[in-house]
Design an enzyme around this catalytic site. Structure first.
Site, PDB file in Angstrom:
ATOM      1  N   LYS A 288       0.831  -1.220   0.000  1.00  0.00           N
ATOM      2  CA  LYS A 288       0.000   0.000   0.000  1.00  0.00           C
ATOM      3  C   LYS A 288       0.859   1.261   0.000  1.00  0.00           C
ATOM      4  O   LYS A 288       0.669   2.157  -0.816  1.00  0.00           O
ATOM      5  CB  LYS A 288      -0.897   0.001   1.251  1.00  0.00           C
ATOM      6  CG  LYS A 288      -1.556   1.342   1.522  1.00  0.00           C
ATOM      7  CD  LYS A 288      -2.346   1.352   2.803  1.00  0.00           C
ATOM      8  CE  LYS A 288      -1.553   1.493   4.065  1.00  0.00           C
ATOM      9  NZ  LYS A 288      -1.310   2.832   4.573  1.00  0.00           N
ATOM     10  N   ASN A 289       1.816   1.326   0.940  1.00  0.00           N
ATOM     11  CA  ASN A 289       2.538   2.588   1.105  1.00  0.00           C
ATOM     12  C   ASN A 289       3.441   2.907  -0.072  1.00  0.00           C
ATOM     13  O   ASN A 289       3.758   4.068  -0.309  1.00  0.00           O
ATOM     14  CB  ASN A 289       3.312   2.588   2.422  1.00  0.00           C
ATOM     15  CG  ASN A 289       2.369   2.706   3.604  1.00  0.00           C
ATOM     16  OD1 ASN A 289       1.190   3.039   3.428  1.00  0.00           O
ATOM     17  ND2 ASN A 289       2.858   2.414   4.798  1.00  0.00           N
TER      18      ASN A 289
ATOM     19  N   CYS B 112      -4.478  12.488  12.952  1.00  0.00           N
ATOM     20  CA  CYS B 112      -5.166  11.275  12.531  1.00  0.00           C
ATOM     21  C   CYS B 112      -5.208  10.311  13.698  1.00  0.00           C
ATOM     22  O   CYS B 112      -4.867  10.664  14.821  1.00  0.00           O
ATOM     23  CB  CYS B 112      -4.477  10.659  11.330  1.00  0.00           C
ATOM     24  SG  CYS B 112      -3.005   9.788  11.784  1.00  0.00           S
TER      25      CYS B 112
ATOM     26  N   ARG C 221       0.039  14.683  13.087  1.00  0.00           N
ATOM     27  CA  ARG C 221       0.922  14.291  11.972  1.00  0.00           C
ATOM     28  C   ARG C 221       1.435  15.574  11.309  1.00  0.00           C
ATOM     29  O   ARG C 221       0.946  15.978  10.246  1.00  0.00           O
ATOM     30  CB  ARG C 221       0.164  13.428  10.953  1.00  0.00           C
ATOM     31  CG  ARG C 221      -0.442  12.149  11.485  1.00  0.00           C
ATOM     32  CD  ARG C 221       0.549  11.004  11.627  1.00  0.00           C
ATOM     33  NE  ARG C 221       1.014  10.445  10.387  1.00  0.00           N
ATOM     34  CZ  ARG C 221       0.470   9.413   9.766  1.00  0.00           C
ATOM     35  NH1 ARG C 221      -0.609   8.849  10.252  1.00  0.00           N
ATOM     36  NH2 ARG C 221       0.998   8.929   8.651  1.00  0.00           N
TER      37      ARG C 221
ATOM     38  N   ASP D  30       4.878   0.003  11.958  1.00  0.00           N
ATOM     39  CA  ASP D  30       3.663  -0.598  11.395  1.00  0.00           C
ATOM     40  C   ASP D  30       3.501  -2.070  11.782  1.00  0.00           C
ATOM     41  O   ASP D  30       2.424  -2.634  11.628  1.00  0.00           O
ATOM     42  CB  ASP D  30       3.664  -0.473   9.859  1.00  0.00           C
ATOM     43  CG  ASP D  30       3.549   0.971   9.410  1.00  0.00           C
ATOM     44  OD1 ASP D  30       3.178   1.819  10.227  1.00  0.00           O
ATOM     45  OD2 ASP D  30       3.836   1.246   8.226  1.00  0.00           O
TER      46      ASP D  30
HETATM   47  N1  EPU Z   1       7.013  14.021  11.315  1.00  0.00           N
HETATM   48  C1  EPU Z   1       7.169  15.333  11.717  1.00  0.00           C
HETATM   49  N2  EPU Z   1       7.198  16.294  10.738  1.00  0.00           N
HETATM   50  C2  EPU Z   1       7.075  16.003   9.415  1.00  0.00           C
HETATM   51  C3  EPU Z   1       6.914  14.639   9.021  1.00  0.00           C
HETATM   52  C4  EPU Z   1       6.894  13.671  10.008  1.00  0.00           C
HETATM   53  O1  EPU Z   1       7.267  15.636  12.898  1.00  0.00           O
HETATM   54  O2  EPU Z   1       7.120  16.935   8.590  1.00  0.00           O
HETATM   55  C5  EPU Z   1       6.967  12.970  12.353  1.00  0.00           C
HETATM   56  C6  EPU Z   1       5.616  12.271  12.387  1.00  0.00           C
HETATM   57  O3  EPU Z   1       4.686  12.977  13.160  1.00  0.00           O
HETATM   58  C7  EPU Z   1       5.944  10.937  12.984  1.00  0.00           C
HETATM   59  C8  EPU Z   1       7.340  10.656  12.432  1.00  0.00           C
HETATM   60  O4  EPU Z   1       7.859  11.923  12.008  1.00  0.00           O
HETATM   61  O5  EPU Z   1       5.998  11.020  14.370  1.00  0.00           O
HETATM   62  C9  EPU Z   1       7.366   9.672  11.276  1.00  0.00           C
HETATM   63  O6  EPU Z   1       6.600  10.149  10.219  1.00  0.00           O
HETATM   64  P1  EPU Z   1       6.888   9.781   8.691  1.00  0.00           P
HETATM   65  O7  EPU Z   1       6.819  11.070   7.930  1.00  0.00           O
HETATM   66  O8  EPU Z   1       8.111   8.948   8.574  1.00  0.00           O
HETATM   67  O9  EPU Z   1       5.621   8.884   8.372  1.00  0.00           O
HETATM   68  P2  EPU Z   1       4.561   9.095   7.229  1.00  0.00           P
HETATM   69  O10 EPU Z   1       5.206   9.370   5.941  1.00  0.00           O
HETATM   70  O11 EPU Z   1       3.512  10.025   7.699  1.00  0.00           O
HETATM   71  C10 EPU Z   1       4.632   6.576   6.528  1.00  0.00           C
HETATM   72  C11 EPU Z   1       3.628   5.472   6.363  1.00  0.00           C
HETATM   73  C12 EPU Z   1       3.146   5.023   7.717  1.00  0.00           C
HETATM   74  C13 EPU Z   1       4.335   4.558   8.524  1.00  0.00           C
HETATM   75  C14 EPU Z   1       5.387   5.682   8.623  1.00  0.00           C
HETATM   76  C15 EPU Z   1       6.659   5.276   9.348  1.00  0.00           C
HETATM   77  C16 EPU Z   1       2.592   5.960   4.240  1.00  0.00           C
HETATM   78  C17 EPU Z   1       1.373   6.342   3.493  1.00  0.00           C
HETATM   79  N3  EPU Z   1       2.507   5.953   5.563  1.00  0.00           N
HETATM   80  O12 EPU Z   1       3.926   7.632   7.177  1.00  0.00           O
HETATM   81  O13 EPU Z   1       2.276   3.920   7.476  1.00  0.00           O
HETATM   82  O14 EPU Z   1       3.916   4.199   9.814  1.00  0.00           O
HETATM   83  O15 EPU Z   1       5.739   6.107   7.293  1.00  0.00           O
HETATM   84  O16 EPU Z   1       7.239   4.192   8.736  1.00  0.00           O
HETATM   85  O17 EPU Z   1       3.610   5.645   3.637  1.00  0.00           O
HETATM   86  C18 EPU Z   1       0.514   2.444   7.935  1.00  0.00           C
HETATM   87  O18 EPU Z   1       0.729   1.930   6.840  1.00  0.00           O
HETATM   88  O19 EPU Z   1      -0.250   1.954   8.803  1.00  0.00           O
HETATM   89  C19 EPU Z   1       1.162   3.721   8.248  1.00  0.00           C
HETATM   90  C20 EPU Z   1       0.734   4.541   9.190  1.00  0.00           C
END
Ligand code: EPU
Length: 419
Positions: free
Chosen positions: A22-23, A116, A121, A306
């Site tokens: 998915k991701n 969320c 986020r 995850d």
């Molecule tokens: N964060 C910040 N600032 C930002 C971006 C992120 O503080 O500008 C923080 C977030 O709040 C969080 C941490 O950094 O605490 C990690 O966030 P990241 O940006 O790495 O995650 P994401 O891109 O929002 C993706 C996956 C998630 C998965 C995470 C970590 C997708 C669509 N989502 O989220 O997947 O948990 O990376 O590996 O790719 C899931 O599939 O269930 C899921 C939540």
């Protein structure tokens, strides 16, 4: 509204084919907006989040169709650069369209994704990186307006944390930007490697993806291509946990053990046997499960957040005390109260969860509060005595394609019923 009804304590046995990731698929679909040619994404999972991404593409003026796990996207007619709020709400990860649409159209408008189920986020790193690349971004009444009338330009961007979404947004924005972009402290998740490979397949010049330093040299245009989405490592980990909690034996097809190097040893510590070869993972759980050493969720190649909930479901029945530390999201223990309703002994304080293994879990009526936590409740139901009903399964459907069908084929007694 639908729910899953599970009669537990049946061993999972047999073969399960793991779906596409998915991701990865979501980032690749956003990337399609950059291509001036048709893209065929094979092994694209049939999930509500994937269909939401296709609806966004259609609203942007792209053509998208989906059949038999193949998404075909033609972005040549893309005429819009605003993602409507209702579509942003449907899928929080639609923020990944920001870099792509900005890169293609020089402007993008979308609503601020907000918090969320996993807690706040923030997207500060996404926005700061795009600003460094020349974007002007303003926020008014929850709507982000981004523009760069003279186009994006390459920049040296150092991330304070290896955010997956920020790394993806920068990569997508940089492929058509002028000059070179260097991302340091980039996320190294396999989905990032998949995105870089996909973009290169479309004619981009991305290198270093999969390491913490990614270099993107902007090109004039991207063409279409045919690309196969990588297998979903978290779905593979989920089925492995299903085998563990039911004392079962599963062979996972289309699963890459190399993407699960921090996860496989945890199952081995629990007492499972795991063998990996080519694109297959075999797991058997013949012995009673044992507690494991502290699990700390970390950015890749660390233990994935995850997989935290699904592994915790198996640990509820592992003899001894296990400790989990959730370092990535501040609100990722919402499945714990539901597991406790099923007889699990888990205490949480802040980032830490302490799991005392119990001999038995008992069927109960429980509610999924988010995707992976919801999958953990299904696994607990498989390992519990009696009947479990999991409500709110729309969360599970966001990331697991036909979960009940796969589990049933492996011997589970699980049915989807209308509420
Ligand atoms: N964060 C910040 N600032 C930002 C971006 C992120 O503080 O500008 C923080 C977030 O709040 C969080 C941490 O950094 O605490 C990690 O966030 P990241 O940006 O790495 O995650 P994401 O891109 O929002 C993706 C996956 C998630 C998965 C995470 C970590 C997708 C669509 N989502 O989220 O997947 O948990 O990376 O590996 O790719 C899931 O599939 O269930 C899921 C939540």
């Amino acid at each position: 509204m639908q729910r899953l009804v599970i009669r537990g304590e049946k061993r999972l046995c047999g073969e399960i084919a793991v779906q596409g990731a998915k991701n990865s698929a979501l980032a690749l679909l956003a990337g399609c907006t950059l291509c001036s040619g048709e893209v065929r994404l094979k092994n694209c999972p049939a999930l509500s989040d994937v269909f939401a991404a296709c609806r966004i593409l259609n609203r942007l003026g792209c053509k998208s169709r989906y059949k038999d796990h193949c998404a075909v996207i033609d972005a040549r007619g893309m005429c819009e650069c605003a993602v409507p709020e209702e579509l942003m709400r449907e899928m929080r990860s639609s923020i990944v369209f920001l870099g792509a649409v900005l890169g293609r159209k020089g402007e993008c408008e979308l609503s601020f994704p907000g918090g969320c189920e996993l807690g706040p986020r923030p997207i500060d790193m996404h926005l700061s990186a795009l600003r460094q690349m020349g974007a002007r971004i303003t926020e008014e009444y929850g709507v982000l307006c981004c523009e760069c009338p003279t186009g994006l330009r390459g920049a040296k961007i150092s991330l304070g944390f290896p955010s997956v979404g920020a790394t993806e947004n920068i990569m997508l924005a940089a492929v058509l930007a002028k000059g070179e972009t260097v991302i340091t402290n980039a996320a190294r998740e396999p989905e990032i490697t998949d995105l870089g490979d996909f973009l290169n397949c479309c004619g981009a010049r991305v290198s270093g993806h999969g390491t913490s330093s990614i270099v993107i040299s902007g090109v004039e245009r991207l063409h279409g291509c045919e690309y196969e989405v990588m297998p979903d490592r978290i779905v593979a980990a989920t089925y492995m946990a299903g085998a563990a909690i039911t004392g079962g034996e599963l062979e996972l097809k289309n699963a890459r053990a190399g993407d699960l190097e921090a996860v496989v040893p945890v199952f081995e510590q629990m007492g499972c046997r795991v063998y990996t070869y080519d694109d297959r993972i075999y797991i058997n759980s013949k012995k009673p499960l044992r507690a494991v050493k502290t699990i700390r969720t970390m950015p890749y190649p660390g233990f994935p957040t995850d997989a935290q909930a699904v592994v915790m479901a198996a640990l509820t029945k592992a003899k001894g005390t296990s400790v989990v530390v959730e370092n990535i999201f501040c609100s990722r223990y919402r499945h714990v109260d539901e597991l406790v309703r099923m007889g699990a002994d888990i205490k949480t304080e802040g980032k830490v969860a302490v799991i005392e293994g119990v001999k038995k879990l008992y069927g109960a009526r429980v509610r999924a509060c988010e995707l992976r936590g919801g999958a953990a409740l299904v696994l607990a139901g498989l390992g519990a005595q009696g009947e479990t009903e999991v409500e709110n399964i729309c969360y599970i459907d966001r990331g697991y394609e036909n979960i009940e069908k796969h589990l049933r084929l492996a011997g589970a007694d699980i049915t989807r019923v209308m509420c």
